[in-house]
Design an enzyme around this catalytic site. Structure first.
Site, PDB file in Angstrom:
ATOM      1  N   ALA A   1       0.851  -1.196   0.000  1.00 30.33           N
ATOM      2  CA  ALA A   1       0.000   0.000   0.000  1.00 30.33           C
ATOM      3  C   ALA A   1       0.885   1.243   0.000  1.00 30.33           C
ATOM      4  O   ALA A   1       2.106   1.141   0.169  1.00 30.33           O
ATOM      5  CB  ALA A   1      -0.900   0.017   1.232  1.00 30.33           C
ATOM      6  N   LYS A   2       0.317   2.386  -0.208  1.00 32.07           N
ATOM      7  CA  LYS A   2       1.023   3.663  -0.066  1.00 32.07           C
ATOM      8  C   LYS A   2      -0.034   4.748   0.061  1.00 32.07           C
ATOM      9  O   LYS A   2      -1.143   4.583  -0.430  1.00 32.07           O
ATOM     10  CB  LYS A   2       1.889   3.947  -1.298  1.00 32.07           C
ATOM     11  CG  LYS A   2       3.081   4.814  -1.003  1.00 32.07           C
ATOM     12  CD  LYS A   2       4.205   3.997  -0.438  1.00 32.07           C
ATOM     13  CE  LYS A   2       5.414   4.826  -0.111  1.00 32.07           C
ATOM     14  NZ  LYS A   2       6.561   3.970   0.198  1.00 32.07           N
TER      15      LYS A   2
END
Ligand code: NAD
Length: 420
Positions: A105-106
């Site tokens: 994720a980011k």
């Protein structure tokens, strides 16, 4: 094509090359080409002068096949959806390569933390956390620091989250985020972990060539969390940093910078601007300067064709995510410059984040030596596997690292199959 989509296109191209190498079935390639979830939130924050400002925040959840979504939060004025999609995809591959039970994720907030007071930064972090609500969680999606955020930001996030889940669950929520201060549940060794991992790659590279690092020279672009710790650890190994650069400019010093003094200066002043050692130089002079090692530790898309033609080092270790553009890769290869790819080179950070998450879950506190030992083992092993795969397949370390990641994901998809 905009610069952001160039980064995303680069990551897609890297993934496609590795997919061909491992014979990735099209349906898995299709799944991995897009994030599972893309969340965009807008939230108001009261500024110090009493006015209200609307901020835009993002959380991109790329894949959670191997475990909870995991990845940093970036507070930067240039934060854009495409960048975060590329970075989230890289996190999936990084965790798969390191055999960590996390997905990718980011996220981040489009803002310039340098223009915000501490109180404003805290309110931005808390309102962003509130806006994300149940879209993050200790078993679901676990943020960490990235560009423009740090241990303090993570503590604000943790505190906000803990205070919104209800009294009975409160204390089990501490591991909703990693990269916290040690006092607030962080682990020893997380602050330096990414820089330490970069240095592990350098020592392994030198060991395989029977080279001593004593007396070698390095250039470091970005003197933030990653760059400064890499410099500090390298200085203990006898490597002198002869060039540094950040958003404020570039400096060269043939005698070598004092890594500790420079780190203190940057902490105090926010950049290397005005540092009284070495000579100011242009960005081109920095990248063209002769040294043994170059560590890009700032942002993506920093080394294009022009830089690749003038860079005069033997080894590039990607402390940053995506600093070498695809167009530069072939030129560097032709010129015999080794590149240790991001998903391996900067994986020390997420590896120690995993140790923090495990410690929080078990109510444990590991000794610094244990963290250092485990990180050393994890990096050395991953580095060895990538080098071996590159040799066997006759490909670059980047393609080998991506191939190993995709194989791991592929084998899990093969066994679990696609629901229903
Ligand atoms: P940071 O915010 O602590 O430091 C960023 C550095 O980049 C600063 O020195 C800043 O001045 C410099 N910079 C920003 N814009 C620049 C520009 N246009 N030109 C030159 N320099 C510029 O961030 P960080 O955590 O050290 O992250 C640096 C890189 O490492 C990012 O690509 C990040 O995704 C990657 N990374 C970080 C971690 C981590 O644990 N922090 C882990 C893995 C990868």
């Amino acid at each position: 094509m905009s610069e952001e989509s160039v980064f995303l296109a680069n990551v897609h191209e890297q993934m496609d090359r590795a997919a061909r190498l491992v014979g990735l079935p099209p349906h898995i390639a299709g799944i991995l080409a897009e994030p599972k979830n893309e969340l965009i939130v807008h939230f108001p924050v009261r500024m110090d002068d009493g006015s209200f400002r609307l901020f835009k925040g993002y959380r991109i959840q790329h894949n959670n096949l191997l475990g909870p979504y995991k990845g940093g939060l970036r507070f930067h004025p240039e934060t854009r959806l495409d960048d975060l999609k590329a970075l989230a995809m890289q996190m999936t591959l990084k965790c798969a390569l390191m055999e960590i039970p996390f997905g990718g994720a980011k996220g981040g907030v489009k803002c310039d933390p340098r223009e915000l007071s501490d109180a404003e930064l805290m309110r931005v972090t808390r309102r962003f956390t509130h806006a994300l609500g149940g879209n993050i969680g200790p078993e679901y999606d676990i943020p960490a620091p990235d560009v423009g955020t740090d241990a303090r930001t993570m503590v604000w996030l943790m505190d906000t989250y803990m205070n919104t889940v209800g009294h009975a669950q409160k204390n089990s929520q501490q591991r909703v985020v990693t990269g916290k201060t040690v006092e607030c549940g962080g682990t020893w060794g997380r602050a330096k972990a990414t820089g330490q991992g970069v240095v592990h790659c350098i020592t392994e590279w030198a060991r395989a060539r029977n080279l001593s690092l004593e007396g070698k020279t390095a250039l470091i672009q970005g003197y933030g969390k990653v760059g400064s710790h890499a410099a500090l650890i390298l200085s203990k190994l006898g490597v002198s940093v002869v060039g540094v650069g950040d958003h404020s400019g570039y400096r060269l010093n043939p005698e070598g910078f004092n890594a500790h003094r420079l780190a203190d200066y940057v902490k105090q002043h926010g950049s290397i601007e005005g540092y009284a050692s070495g000579e100011l130089c242009s960005r081109d002079d920095f990248f063209g300067h002769s040294a043994d090692i170059l560590i890009p530790a700032a942002l993506q898309n920093q080394i294009g064709e022009a830089e690749a033609r003038t860079i005069d080092v033997k080894l590039i270790v990607e402390g940053a995510n995506g600093p070498v553009m695809t167009s530069a890769e072939a030129i560097l290869q032709e010129r015999g410059i080794d590149v240790v790819p991001d998903i391996l080179a900067n994986a020390g950070g997420v590896t120690v984040s995993y140790y923090e998450w495990v410690q929080n879950g078990r109510q444990e506190r590991w000794e610094p030596e244990k963290v250092d030992y485990r990180l050393d083992r994890a990096m050395t092993r991953a580095y060895g596997r990538v080098v071996e795969r590159a040799r066997d397949a006759g490909c670059s370390m980047r393609d080998a690292a991506h191939a190993l990641s995709l194989e791991r994901l592929m084998s899990v998809y093969d066994q679990r199959l696609i629901f229903p």
